[in-house]
Each structure stands twice: as structure tokens, then as C-alpha cells.
Scaffold this active site. Structure first.
Site: not given
Ligand code: A3P
Length: 341
Positions: A69, A72, A132, A164, A236, A303
Site C-alpha cells: 500500500g 496509496w 522500503h 501483489s 492496509y 486494491g
Molecule cells: P493489489 O496488487 O493487491 O491490487 P505498493 O503501492 O506498495 O506497491 O502496493 C500495491 C498494492 O496497493 C496493489 O495491490 C495496488 O492495487 C494497491 N493500491 C494502489 N493504489 C491504491 C489505492 N489508491 N487504494 C488502495 N489500494 C491501492
């Protein structure tokens, strides 16, 4: 590759080629440093961060295990911290034109690109910077008692983080294949199919970017218990359940709580709407933009919580849960019982 740590406790130069190597998790060669696996290309940046980064008391770090997340959290924290200059409903808000990773950069990535430069020096305070790195590898000058800096950590159910990460790695591997076909810069790990079983074994062994996840999470959880005014620990899944409440928490922790007038005007809700996955997916820069290793659209998939159940067997889920539970044992933190989407 040799990089001097310059630290009292790590005075020996870090010779990347002498560190354990993992070549099966595409697209990067990983090296193990300080108990965690990182893309080899980031090691000079990780070292430079500890010696060169000059923290300011008003700095806020956004920390996460990859695919938990981060994108986000970057959007939410950026929109919250800069709402005076950029009201969330403004049509020209940076997040309506730029990818969140261009609004908040990764510390170690920036230093890896140029270990002698400090791209963050030019940023106005309060700076919002992402990482990270696990807590023990953050710059000591940042975590030192009295430094004043703050950290917001977001964690995610290991099964969803794994799915993910696996799907994201496949997208990068596909981009590598396309790059190889175009005779672009050669990729460290030659393009190859990256099956779920292979990815799962590596993730379970912690041999993935940032891994292992359990100790990564527990390092921040323990820091948040010890220094609650310095480290905010978010989940998350809880953010998905009540994003407005979590944005309020974030604002208060960052020292910019929403005023009564802002609350009455629904500004926290505006921030959440601006940063929703659907809103961000529709931003032109996120639909068509691209970075060195991947298209921007790859950061926005489903997400949701529980998508793991569409990819993993119950046995795999139980195994990964058990591994992370073991790593977290004694920390006082446990992930909530498994959900499926
Ligand atoms: P999924 O692959 O399960 O959909 P990071 O940003 O740490 O790379 O994590 C990526 C994950 O956060 C992905 O999950 C992505 O879809 C989700 N994500 C990205 N933007 C988001 C948002 N605005 N709200 C909620 N989840 C989000």
C-alpha cells in the site's frame, strides 16, 4: 561494487559481490544485507543513505514492505501534508497530473541513482520521503533520540502482499522481455516465466525484495510500541475499512490535524477521494506514464483485501500465515484472521 558505510558500527566497506546472491526473483539480482534482501543496484544507495542523508526534525518517512500500500500511503500523506498549497479538490492538484511515486520519492532509490548527491536537500520542509528499508537500516541520524523525525509504516496481510508482489514481478519481467526484444539496456535477470509456485517458495524463504516480510513488519511494530510519538503503524486492511479515520490519524501524527473548519468542509473525505484507487487509475500519467522498469498503471491493480484466495490454495495460505506468525511471535502484533475476496 564497493561502498563504504562510514558508520561506527559498520566500519568495514560493503562489498556487494561478497554478499549472498539470489537471482531467481525477477527482474533484479538480489543481495542480502543486514538480514534482508534488496535489489543489488540499490546497495550503494542504502549505504549512502546512512552516511549522507541529513534529516530535518520535520521529516516524515513513509515506510513499507513492498506491495503493502506504499503508493496509496504516498498519495494520502502528500495530499494531507500539502493541502494548504494544493487543496484536494483543486483541478490542478499534482496527484491529478503525476504518479504518487513522482510526488514522494524513495530515499534509497534516489541515492542509488547518485550516491554523492542529495536530491532531498532542495525540498521544502516538511519533507515527505518514502523507503522500503526495515527499521534497523534507517539512517541512525534519523532514528536517533531527539532527532524529531517521524515514520509512518503501512503493513499488509502477507498473502495479499505476496500475490501483489508476484504479479508485479511478472509485469516487470514482461517489460524486461519487451526491452530485450527492442535491444534496450540488458536486464539483470534474463526474462523468464515466473510461476506462482517458484515465487511462493522464494517469498516464504524471504528471498524477495525487502524480504523477509515478518521481521520487516515486526521491526516497525516494535519501534511503534517503543516510540509511539515517532512511529505510526497502519494496516492496509484497516485503511480500506475506514480511510477517512486513517487519514485523520495520519494528519494528526504528522502534526497537521484537520481543523474544525476543515472537518466541517469535509477535507479529509476530499483527500480520500482524490487518492482512491479509481481516481488514481484515471489519471492520465497513471494510465499511460511509464518508469524505467514498469508502466505506472502496474501500481494500481485491484486494491482490495483477500484477493489471495483467487490465487493461493488454503494450504499455501496456512503455510505463509504460519511463517509470518512465527516471525512475529513475541512482538505483540498479529495479522487479523484471513479474509478472502
Ligand atoms: P493489489 O496488487 O493487491 O491490487 P505498493 O503501492 O506498495 O506497491 O502496493 C500495491 C498494492 O496497493 C496493489 O495491490 C495496488 O492495487 C494497491 N493500491 C494502489 N493504489 C491504491 C489505492 N489508491 N487504494 C488502495 N489500494 C491501492
Amino acid at each position: 561494487m564497493v561502498a563504504s558505510t562510514g558508520d561506527g558500527d559498520m566500519a568495514e566497506p560493503l562489498v556487494a559481490s561478497s554478499l549472498p546472491l539470489e537471482t531467481r526473483f525477477p527482474p533484479f539480482h538480489l543481495r542480502q544485507h543486514g538480514g534482508f534482501w534488496f535489489p543489488e543496484t540499490l546497495l550503494p544507495g542504502i549505504v549512502a543513505v546512512r552516511t549522507r542523508f541529513a534529516p530535518r526534525p520535520s521529516d516524515v518517512f513513509l515506510a513499507s514492505f513492498p506491495k503493502s500500500g506504499t503508493t496509496w500511503l504516498k498519495a494520502l500523506a502528500f495530499a494531507t501534508a500539502h493541502r494548504a498549497d494544493h487543496p484536494p479538490h483543486a483541478p490542478d492538484h499534482p496527484l491529478r497530473h503525476r504518479n504518487p511515486h513522482d510526488c514522494v520519492e524513495f530515499l534509497e532509490v534516489s541515492y542509488a541513482l547518485d550516491p554523492t548527491a542529495d536530491a532531498f536537500a532542495a525540498l521544502p520542509s516538511p519533507r515527505v520521503i518514502a523507503t522500503h528499508l526495515p527499521y534497523p537500516l534507517l539512517p541512525e541520524r534519523f532514528t536517533a533520540e531527539g532527532a524529531g523525525c517521524k515514520v509512518v509504516y503501512v503493513c499488509r496481510d502477507p498473502k495479499d502482499a505476496f500475490v501483489s508482489a508476484w504479479l508485479f514481478a511478472r509485469k516487470m519481467a514482461a517489460a524486461a522481455a519487451a526491452g530485450a526484444a527492442n535491444d534496450d539496456e540488458p536486464w539483470p535477470v534474463p526474462p523468464k516465466p515466473f510461476g506462482m509456485e517458484e515465487a511462493f517458495e522464494l517469498f516464504c524463504d524471504g528471498q524477495c525484495p525487502g524480504g523477509p516480510q515478518g521481521p520487516h513488519v515486526s521491526s516497525y511494530w516494535e519501534a511503534s510500541r517503543r516510540w509511539p510519538e515517532k512511529v505510526l503503524f497502519l494496516q492496509y486492511e484497516e485503511m480500506l475499512q475506514d480511510p477517512v479515520d486513517n487519514v485523520r490519524k495520519l494528519a494528526e501524527f504528522m502534526g497537521c490535524a484537520f481543523s474544525m473548519e476543515e472537518e466541517a468542509a469535509g477535507v479529509a473525505r476530499d483527500v480520500v477521494d482524490l487518492c482512491s484507487i479509481d481516481a488514481l487509475k484515471n489519471v492520465e500519467a497513471n494510465k499511460r506514464g511509464s518508469r524505467k522498469y514498469v508502466k505506472n498503471e502496474a501500481f494500481f491493480r485491484k486494491g482490495v483485501a483477500g484477493d489471495w484466495s483467487n490465487h493461493m490454495t488454503p494450504a499455501m495460505a496456512a503455510r505463509l500465515d504460519g511463517i509470518v506468525e512465527d516471525a512475529l511471535q513475541g512482538s505483540g502484533f498479529a495479522f487479523a484472521a484471513a479474509e478472502s475476496a
